[in-house]
Design an enzyme around this catalytic site. Structure first.
Site, PDB file in Angstrom:
ATOM      1  N   GLY A   8      53.023  32.767  37.138  1.00  0.00           N
ATOM      2  CA  GLY A   8      51.607  33.150  37.098  1.00  0.00           C
ATOM      3  C   GLY A   8      51.015  33.031  35.714  1.00  0.00           C
ATOM      4  CB  ILE A   9      52.030  31.095  32.665  1.00  0.00           C
ATOM      5  CG1 ILE A   9      51.740  31.287  31.165  1.00  0.00           C
ATOM      6  CG2 ILE A   9      51.939  29.621  33.088  1.00  0.00           C
ATOM      7  CD1 ILE A   9      52.779  30.725  30.239  1.00  0.00           C
ATOM      8  CB  THR A  10      47.637  29.067  35.460  1.00  0.00           C
ATOM      9  OG1 THR A  10      48.039  29.555  36.755  1.00  0.00           O
ATOM     10  CG2 THR A  10      48.477  27.856  35.092  1.00  0.00           C
ATOM     11  CD  GLN A  12      42.496  39.536  33.453  1.00  0.00           C
ATOM     12  OE1 GLN A  12      41.296  39.686  33.291  1.00  0.00           O
ATOM     13  NE2 GLN A  12      43.246  40.443  34.068  1.00  0.00           N
ATOM     14  CG  ASP A  56      54.625  27.561  45.466  1.00  0.00           C
ATOM     15  OD1 ASP A  56      54.717  28.655  46.055  1.00  0.00           O
ATOM     16  OD2 ASP A  56      53.582  26.870  45.466  1.00  0.00           O
ATOM     17  CG  LEU A  57      56.537  33.770  43.545  1.00  0.00           C
ATOM     18  CD1 LEU A  57      56.685  33.129  42.187  1.00  0.00           C
ATOM     19  CD2 LEU A  57      55.664  34.997  43.459  1.00  0.00           C
ATOM     20  CB  ALA A  80      50.414  37.926  43.169  1.00  0.00           C
ATOM     21  CB  SER A  82      46.005  38.534  42.429  1.00  0.00           C
ATOM     22  OG  SER A  82      44.898  37.815  41.913  1.00  0.00           O
ATOM     23  CB  SER A 123      48.787  46.377  42.383  1.00  0.00           C
ATOM     24  OG  SER A 123      47.442  46.714  42.645  1.00  0.00           O
ATOM     25  CD  GLU A 125      43.517  47.604  45.751  1.00  0.00           C
ATOM     26  OE1 GLU A 125      43.374  47.424  46.957  1.00  0.00           O
ATOM     27  OE2 GLU A 125      42.707  48.265  45.067  1.00  0.00           O
ATOM     28  CE1 TYR A 147      47.579  41.549  45.147  1.00  0.00           C
ATOM     29  CE2 TYR A 147      46.730  43.789  45.117  1.00  0.00           C
ATOM     30  CZ  TYR A 147      47.306  42.721  44.469  1.00  0.00           C
ATOM     31  OH  TYR A 147      47.631  42.825  43.130  1.00  0.00           O
TER      32      TYR A 147
HETATM   33  P1  NAP Z   1      45.414  35.973  38.731  1.00  0.00           P
HETATM   34  O1  NAP Z   1      44.506  35.699  37.583  1.00  0.00           O
HETATM   35  O2  NAP Z   1      44.904  35.869  40.122  1.00  0.00           O
HETATM   36  O3  NAP Z   1      46.689  34.994  38.573  1.00  0.00           O
HETATM   37  C1  NAP Z   1      47.608  34.820  39.607  1.00  0.00           C
HETATM   38  C2  NAP Z   1      48.635  33.781  39.189  1.00  0.00           C
HETATM   39  O4  NAP Z   1      49.559  33.584  40.268  1.00  0.00           O
HETATM   40  C3  NAP Z   1      48.045  32.394  38.881  1.00  0.00           C
HETATM   41  O5  NAP Z   1      48.708  31.847  37.772  1.00  0.00           O
HETATM   42  C4  NAP Z   1      48.371  31.607  40.143  1.00  0.00           C
HETATM   43  O6  NAP Z   1      48.495  30.230  39.918  1.00  0.00           O
HETATM   44  C5  NAP Z   1      49.730  32.203  40.460  1.00  0.00           C
HETATM   45  N1  NAP Z   1      50.157  31.929  41.830  1.00  0.00           N
HETATM   46  C6  NAP Z   1      49.502  32.204  42.983  1.00  0.00           C
HETATM   47  N2  NAP Z   1      50.228  31.816  44.047  1.00  0.00           N
HETATM   48  C7  NAP Z   1      51.383  31.273  43.563  1.00  0.00           C
HETATM   49  C8  NAP Z   1      52.516  30.698  44.159  1.00  0.00           C
HETATM   50  N3  NAP Z   1      52.647  30.550  45.488  1.00  0.00           N
HETATM   51  N4  NAP Z   1      53.521  30.260  43.345  1.00  0.00           N
HETATM   52  C9  NAP Z   1      53.411  30.362  42.013  1.00  0.00           C
HETATM   53  N5  NAP Z   1      52.332  30.881  41.375  1.00  0.00           N
HETATM   54  C10 NAP Z   1      51.338  31.340  42.151  1.00  0.00           C
HETATM   55  O7  NAP Z   1      46.055  37.433  38.590  1.00  0.00           O
HETATM   56  P2  NAP Z   1      46.093  38.430  37.310  1.00  0.00           P
HETATM   57  O8  NAP Z   1      44.848  39.248  37.314  1.00  0.00           O
HETATM   58  O9  NAP Z   1      46.485  37.656  36.108  1.00  0.00           O
HETATM   59  O10 NAP Z   1      47.273  39.405  37.766  1.00  0.00           O
HETATM   60  C11 NAP Z   1      48.633  39.111  37.463  1.00  0.00           C
HETATM   61  C12 NAP Z   1      49.530  39.860  38.430  1.00  0.00           C
HETATM   62  O11 NAP Z   1      49.297  41.263  38.313  1.00  0.00           O
HETATM   63  C13 NAP Z   1      49.316  39.552  39.907  1.00  0.00           C
HETATM   64  O12 NAP Z   1      50.574  39.674  40.544  1.00  0.00           O
HETATM   65  C14 NAP Z   1      48.390  40.659  40.397  1.00  0.00           C
HETATM   66  O13 NAP Z   1      48.555  40.850  41.774  1.00  0.00           O
HETATM   67  C15 NAP Z   1      48.921  41.809  39.566  1.00  0.00           C
HETATM   68  N6  NAP Z   1      47.962  42.869  39.256  1.00  0.00           N
HETATM   69  C16 NAP Z   1      46.770  42.577  38.694  1.00  0.00           C
HETATM   70  C17 NAP Z   1      45.912  43.599  38.320  1.00  0.00           C
HETATM   71  C18 NAP Z   1      44.588  43.305  37.658  1.00  0.00           C
HETATM   72  O14 NAP Z   1      43.744  44.208  37.626  1.00  0.00           O
HETATM   73  N7  NAP Z   1      44.406  42.132  37.085  1.00  0.00           N
HETATM   74  C19 NAP Z   1      46.298  44.935  38.514  1.00  0.00           C
HETATM   75  C20 NAP Z   1      47.546  45.192  39.077  1.00  0.00           C
HETATM   76  C21 NAP Z   1      48.397  44.164  39.437  1.00  0.00           C
HETATM   77  P3  NAP Z   1      47.240  29.184  40.108  1.00  0.00           P
HETATM   78  O15 NAP Z   1      46.526  29.196  38.789  1.00  0.00           O
HETATM   79  O16 NAP Z   1      47.935  27.929  40.415  1.00  0.00           O
HETATM   80  O17 NAP Z   1      46.392  29.728  41.227  1.00  0.00           O
HETATM   81  O1  F7E Z   2      36.999  45.047  43.421  1.00  0.00           O
HETATM   82  C1  F7E Z   2      33.972  46.614  44.936  1.00  0.00           C
HETATM   83  C2  F7E Z   2      35.141  46.343  45.847  1.00  0.00           C
HETATM   84  O2  F7E Z   2      37.779  42.702  43.606  1.00  0.00           O
HETATM   85  C3  F7E Z   2      36.800  46.300  42.825  1.00  0.00           C
HETATM   86  C4  F7E Z   2      42.861  42.958  41.760  1.00  0.00           C
HETATM   87  O3  F7E Z   2      43.161  42.524  40.449  1.00  0.00           O
HETATM   88  O4  F7E Z   2      42.687  45.235  41.050  1.00  0.00           O
HETATM   89  C5  F7E Z   2      41.993  44.196  41.701  1.00  0.00           C
HETATM   90  O5  F7E Z   2      41.650  44.580  43.018  1.00  0.00           O
HETATM   91  C6  F7E Z   2      35.871  47.143  43.686  1.00  0.00           C
HETATM   92  C7  F7E Z   2      36.231  47.176  45.187  1.00  0.00           C
HETATM   93  O6  F7E Z   2      39.248  44.442  42.472  1.00  0.00           O
HETATM   94  C8  F7E Z   2      31.840  43.709  45.016  1.00  0.00           C
HETATM   95  O7  F7E Z   2      34.838  46.734  47.193  1.00  0.00           O
HETATM   96  C9  F7E Z   2      31.594  45.847  45.268  1.00  0.00           C
HETATM   97  O8  F7E Z   2      36.172  48.502  45.636  1.00  0.00           O
HETATM   98  O9  F7E Z   2      37.253  43.622  41.317  1.00  0.00           O
HETATM   99  P1  F7E Z   2      37.783  43.853  42.677  1.00  0.00           P
HETATM  100  P2  F7E Z   2      40.255  45.244  43.408  1.00  0.00           P
HETATM  101  O10 F7E Z   2      40.037  44.965  44.835  1.00  0.00           O
HETATM  102  O11 F7E Z   2      40.242  46.671  42.962  1.00  0.00           O
HETATM  103  C10 F7E Z   2      43.917  45.633  41.665  1.00  0.00           C
HETATM  104  C11 F7E Z   2      44.540  46.710  40.811  1.00  0.00           C
HETATM  105  C12 F7E Z   2      44.813  44.497  41.956  1.00  0.00           C
HETATM  106  O12 F7E Z   2      46.031  44.631  41.948  1.00  0.00           O
HETATM  107  C13 F7E Z   2      44.167  43.250  42.494  1.00  0.00           C
HETATM  108  O13 F7E Z   2      45.029  42.122  42.328  1.00  0.00           O
HETATM  109  O14 F7E Z   2      34.555  46.597  43.615  1.00  0.00           O
HETATM  110  N1  F7E Z   2      32.911  45.606  45.016  1.00  0.00           N
HETATM  111  N2  F7E Z   2      30.925  44.692  45.285  1.00  0.00           N
HETATM  112  C14 F7E Z   2      33.090  44.291  44.847  1.00  0.00           C
HETATM  113  N3  F7E Z   2      34.196  43.568  44.587  1.00  0.00           N
HETATM  114  C15 F7E Z   2      34.070  42.231  44.471  1.00  0.00           C
HETATM  115  N4  F7E Z   2      35.155  41.480  44.186  1.00  0.00           N
HETATM  116  N5  F7E Z   2      32.846  41.609  44.645  1.00  0.00           N
HETATM  117  C16 F7E Z   2      31.705  42.303  44.914  1.00  0.00           C
HETATM  118  O15 F7E Z   2      30.620  41.740  45.058  1.00  0.00           O
END
Ligand code: NAP
Ligand code: F7E
Length: 320
Positions: A8-10, A12, A56-57, A80, A82, A123, A125, A147
């Site tokens: 998932g290096i590509t 955020q 690929d995962l 993931a 995500s 997460s 979530e 998710y």
């Molecule tokens: P992101 O920007 O959506 O990045 C997801 C990464 O996973 C991308 O590099 C994507 O590659 C890769 N990927 C998706 N499907 C794959 C597969 N089948 N095989 C290999 N790689 C795959 O997510 P992020 O925000 O950086 O989050 C990183 C991790 O933390 C995720 O597991 C997410 O669920 C978890 N997380 C995120 C948050 C948050 O708030 N950001 C909070 C809690 C947990 P492509 O570029 O090719 O699509």
């Molecule tokens: O939504 C509300 C929506 O999509 C946040 C992922 O990184 O964090 C992320 O999951 C809230 C939700 O993030 C819009 O209903 C309102 O309550 O930014 P989000 P998320 O679903 O909390 C967790 C920790 C992860 O692990 C996940 O990978 O905002 N909301 N209006 C909206 N959300 C979106 N996307 N778009 C709207 O227009």
């Protein structure tokens, strides 16, 4: 020199973590999916400094080869599907990649590199319809989306490999973390980008879903440091990573539009299609354990984060 393998290096977090580890003199190898186009925008500034390997995962062999050839000291499993709404439309794929994919990476490590240390991106979530407030490591899970359910599986299989095989496996239960590199579909980036577009005269309104939802939002740059810290401990453990401050989506709109000198009420429309089948209403984390045992604390506040994101998008749209 230590070697880190990041799936998932590509994404955020992958790009911030790679930067952070390069700063600590790691050899950084990122696993990327084969694609007909290159999608490496978040990595361009590190070209020549990081190595990439295909995998690929959903494919065990590719993970075995990656771990066997790279010989990592640390594996960060960030890959993931995500985006929560996509998980209702693609529940099978989300389970395969976000859930079962964790087992595949763990198996690749167990068979090819059992001495490595493993980080799983769990997460907030998983807490879903919360059973305790604030949420901590011992709070029971009640996920509300395919998710969240896949992440619960990934979390417990990580614990299980630690207990079954004595592997160094940690789960970081990270609450929402954002940045100017966040994907455009997530609410913080959608709003910061639309604020900049409105300011630039490129759009007039923004359609939103549930404005009452509350999240504990932090800065991704702070959170990747906690991932690394977990793998530097004597014993593998799981940690909540959060700011301990909760805001509503309405607060987020207010902060973002104010940062551009506008009032959100003038531009926001509610679109029922953006309301989720089951919502996580409110999240707030308690990161006391991470502070006490890792010495980790967040540095960027919610207000600073939204200001940073809006400024970056306004610059991109030529209105900063
Ligand atoms: P992101 O920007 O959506 O990045 C997801 C990464 O996973 C991308 O590099 C994507 O590659 C890769 N990927 C998706 N499907 C794959 C597969 N089948 N095989 C290999 N790689 C795959 O997510 P992020 O925000 O950086 O989050 C990183 C991790 O933390 C995720 O597991 C997410 O669920 C978890 N997380 C995120 C948050 C948050 O708030 N950001 C909070 C809690 C947990 P492509 O570029 O090719 O699509
Ligand atoms: O939504 C509300 C929506 O999509 C946040 C992922 O990184 O964090 C992320 O999951 C809230 C939700 O993030 C819009 O209903 C309102 O309550 O930014 P989000 P998320 O679903 O909390 C967790 C920790 C992860 O692990 C996940 O990978 O905002 N909301 N209006 C909206 N959300 C979106 N996307 N778009 C709207 O227009």
């Amino acid at each position: 020199m230590k070697t880190a393998l990041i799936t998932g290096i590509t994404g955020q977090d992958g790009s911030y973590l790679a930067e952070f580890l390069l700063g600590k003199d790691y050899r950084v190898v990122g696993m990327v999916r084969r694609s007909s186009v290159d999608r490496f925008e978040r990595l361009e500034h590190m070209e020549g400094k990081i190595e990439l390997i295909q995998g690929d995962l959903s494919d065990q062999t590719s993970l075995d080869i990656a771990v066997r050839d790279v010989k990592p000291d640390e594996i960060y499993n960030l890959a993931a599907q995500s985006f929560v709404p996509t998980s209702w439309n693609q529940p099978g794929l989300t389970g395969e990649v976000t859930g079962l994919g964790v087992t595949r990476v763990l198996e690749a490590m167990r068979k090819n590199r059992p001495q490595a240390r493993f980080y799983q991106a769990s997460s907030s979530e998983m807490f879903g319809k919360v059973l305790e407030t604030p949420q901590r490591e011992t709070t029971p899970f009640y996920p509300r989306s395919p998710y969240g359910i896949a992440k619960v599986y990934g979390h417990w299989i990580t614990v299980n490999y630690r207990e079954s095989y004595d592997l160094f496996c940690c789960s970081g239960i990270l609450f929402n973390h954002e940045s100017p590199r966040r994907g455009f579909e997530f609410v913080s980036r959608k709003v910061s980008d639309c604020v900049a577009r409105i300011k630039a005269g490129k759009m007039e309104h923004i359609n939103m879903g549930n404005l009452d939802a509350r999240r504990d939002w932090g800065f991704a740059g702070d959170y990747v440091e906690a991932m690394w810290m977990m793998l530097q401990q004597d014993e593998p453990r799981d940690f909540v990573v959060s700011t301990g401050v909760s805001h509503s989506v309405r607060d987020l709109l207010d902060a973002a539009f104010s940062a551009a000198g506008m009032k959100w009420e003038d531009y926001v429309r509610i679109d029922p299609k953006l309301i989720r089948p089951a919502e996580v209403d409110t999240l707030i984390g308690d990161a006391t354990k991470a502070e006490r045992e890792l010495g980790w604390t967040p540095k960027v506040s919610f207000e600073e984060l939204m200001e940073m994101m809006v400024q970056a998008d306004m610059k991109r749209h030529g209105v900063a």
